[in-house]
Design an enzyme around this catalytic site. Structure first.
Site, PDB file in Angstrom:
ATOM      1  N   TYR A 237       0.815  -1.218   0.000  1.00 14.94           N
ATOM      2  CA  TYR A 237       0.000   0.000   0.000  1.00 14.94           C
ATOM      3  C   TYR A 237       0.851   1.271   0.000  1.00 14.94           C
ATOM      4  CZ  TYR A 237      -3.912  -3.107   1.176  1.00 14.94           C
ATOM      5  OH  TYR A 237      -4.859  -4.104   1.173  1.00 14.94           O
TER       6      TYR A 237
ATOM      7  N   LYS B  69       4.087 -15.227   1.956  1.00 15.88           N
ATOM      8  CA  LYS B  69       4.029 -15.941   0.677  1.00 15.88           C
ATOM      9  C   LYS B  69       5.489 -16.173   0.268  1.00 15.88           C
ATOM     10  CE  LYS B  69       1.660 -17.512  -2.892  1.00 15.88           C
ATOM     11  NZ  LYS B  69       0.867 -18.749  -2.806  1.00 15.88           N
TER      12      LYS B  69
ATOM     13  N   ASP C  71      -2.313 -18.232   1.262  1.00 12.59           N
ATOM     14  CA  ASP C  71      -3.456 -18.920   0.637  1.00 12.59           C
ATOM     15  C   ASP C  71      -3.958 -20.046   1.543  1.00 12.59           C
ATOM     16  OD1 ASP C  71      -0.919 -19.838   0.075  1.00 12.59           O
ATOM     17  OD2 ASP C  71      -1.344 -20.503  -1.955  1.00 12.59           O
TER      18      ASP C  71
ATOM     19  N   ASP D 232      -5.080  -7.070   5.801  1.00 11.35           N
ATOM     20  CA  ASP D 232      -6.317  -6.388   5.415  1.00 11.35           C
ATOM     21  C   ASP D 232      -7.356  -7.441   5.011  1.00 11.35           C
ATOM     22  OD1 ASP D 232      -8.141  -4.551   4.584  1.00 11.35           O
ATOM     23  OD2 ASP D 232      -6.955  -3.700   2.970  1.00 11.35           O
TER      24      ASP D 232
ATOM     25  N   ASP E 113     -10.618  -9.210   7.529  1.00 12.91           N
ATOM     26  CA  ASP E 113     -12.034  -9.129   7.142  1.00 12.91           C
ATOM     27  C   ASP E 113     -12.641 -10.526   7.055  1.00 12.91           C
ATOM     28  OD1 ASP E 113     -11.860  -6.393   7.013  1.00 12.91           O
ATOM     29  OD2 ASP E 113     -12.894  -6.239   5.091  1.00 12.91           O
TER      30      ASP E 113
END
Ligand code: NAD
Length: 358
Positions: free
Chosen positions: A141, A191, A223, A247, A251
């Site tokens: 970001y 990852k 994942d 993020d 959620d």
């Protein structure tokens, strides 16, 4: 010694839920003789309307001098077409950056009385009590270069995932410290099979873990973590991860509880901490006194725990929320799971009355 708390109600239901939080802060201040001074300022769309800027420098300065900041939510359709510098969310990004809030804590608790509210089967979510520790000021970001440019006659969008060792070290220590006060397990999510930033992340986490021999550390690819959160969420205690993975995963974890109206968060750095519900300004229900204020009240509990150094006040508020839910009360978002549905202000009053009885 007096404490200062800046309230930034913001827009939409932010205004309604922060009003309920004020009742609780004022009562706890008197009960424990804490002399907490609160002051309210405009942020987001409200500030754009009044001052044509998402947040004023004076407000940022007040936040930096305070012991804690409580934010409602910012945004709404009225400002959706504004140019990027005049968008309400700019207030949030500026607060995170200027307060140096690199450590975002999102506790996810499935209350026993609400396990039927989860989209997953009750036996899958039974006992879920996890904490997502998300790095908040680095990664994809913020990394440079970033932007849309034209290359060989066509537009190309670029974002850069970048992490330095020092950025990884400080969030790793924050996660390990948090785990020491919990079940002492950290799942570091990356990852590392593909991304260089994740390989550095994993190497650094392994090195820092040497300072925390009591912590049970595991590594999980992002994942797989997305899958495990649905398959067996109670395996997790602390999930440590970078900005974008956090993020998305937080959620996903939030939905285990059944409503976004239940989830608090804390954003911490070297100075003032900021507390806010995970949800947004909910324009579809704003102004109707039906929003669930519990995420904000649980954020107030985190504020007492992490910034105002009062664990007893924090656990009093959390116990009151649990007792009110167990007694069958809830707001409209969870009405299927309530014996009695309360408005926003009635829920605030109910929590206050329960606190007073405790
Ligand atoms: P939202 O979280 O505001 O709402 C999503 C859905 O959940 C809506 O149906 C809403 O009614 C419901 N909901 C949310 N909180 C609730 C509560 N406390 N009680 C009952 N129901 C609740 O997300 P959105 O609709 O995507 O975004 C609306 C605005 O909020 C946008 O402008 C967005 O940019 C902004 N936003 C702000 C923040 C923030 O300030 N931190 C976070 C997310 C979204």
């Amino acid at each position: 010694m007096s404490k200062k708390v800046v309230l930034l109600p913001g827009d939409g239901i932010g205004v309604e839920v922060v009003k309920e939080a004020e009742k609780i802060i004022s009562y706890i201040s008197k009960r424990y003789d804490l002399d907490i001074q609160t002051e309210s300022h405009l942020a987001g769309g409200a500030s754009l309307d009044a001052h044509d800027i998402p947040i004023k420098d004076e407000v940022i300065a007040a936040c930096m001098q305070a012991d804690a900041v409580l934010l409602g939510a910012v945004g709404g359709p009225k400002w959706d077409n504004n140019p990027s510098e005049k968008r309400p969310e700019k207030a949030l990004l500026r607060l995170r950056k200027d307060l140096g809030l690199y450590n975002n804590l999102r506790p996810v608790t499935v209350f026993p009385s609400l396990k039927d509210a989860s989209p997953l089967r009750p036996e899958v979510v039974d006992g879920v009590n996890l904490l997502v520790v998300r790095e908040l000021t680095g990664g994809l970001y913020f990394g440079q270069p970033k932007g849309i440019t034209e290359v060989d006659g066509e537009e190309v969008g670029v974002d850069t995932m970048r992490y330095s060792v020092s950025e990884i070290e400080r969030i790793t220590r924050a996660a390990f410290e948090a785990a020491l006060c919990r079940r002492k397990k950290v799942t570091s999510v990356d990852k590392a099979n593909i991304l260089a930033s994740s390989q550095l992340w994993r190497k650094t986490v392994i090195r820092i873990a040497e300072d925390y021999p009591d912590i049970d550390l595991e590594h999980m690819l992002v994942d797989n973590c997305a899958m495990q959160l649905i398959r067996n969420p109670s395996q997790f205690d602390v999930i440590l991860t970078e900005n974008m993975f956090g993020d998305i995963l937080s959620d996903e974890a939030a939905m285990l509880t059944g409503s976004i109206g239940m989830l608090p968060s804390a954003s911490l750095g070297e100075g003032t901490g900021m507390y806010e519900p995970v949800h947004g300004s909910a324009p579809d229900i704003a102004g109707q006194n039906i929003a669930n204020p519990l995420a904000t009240l649980a954020s107030v509990a985190l504020m007492f725990r992490y910034s105002l150094d009062h664990e007893k006040a924090a656990s009093d508020i959390e116990a009151s929320i649990n007792n009110v839910l167990n007694a069958g009360f809830n707001c409209k978002d969870m009405s299927r799971h309530a014996r009695e549905v309360l408005s926003t202000s009635q829920m605030g009053d109910k929590i206050l009355a329960t606190l007073k009885d405790a």
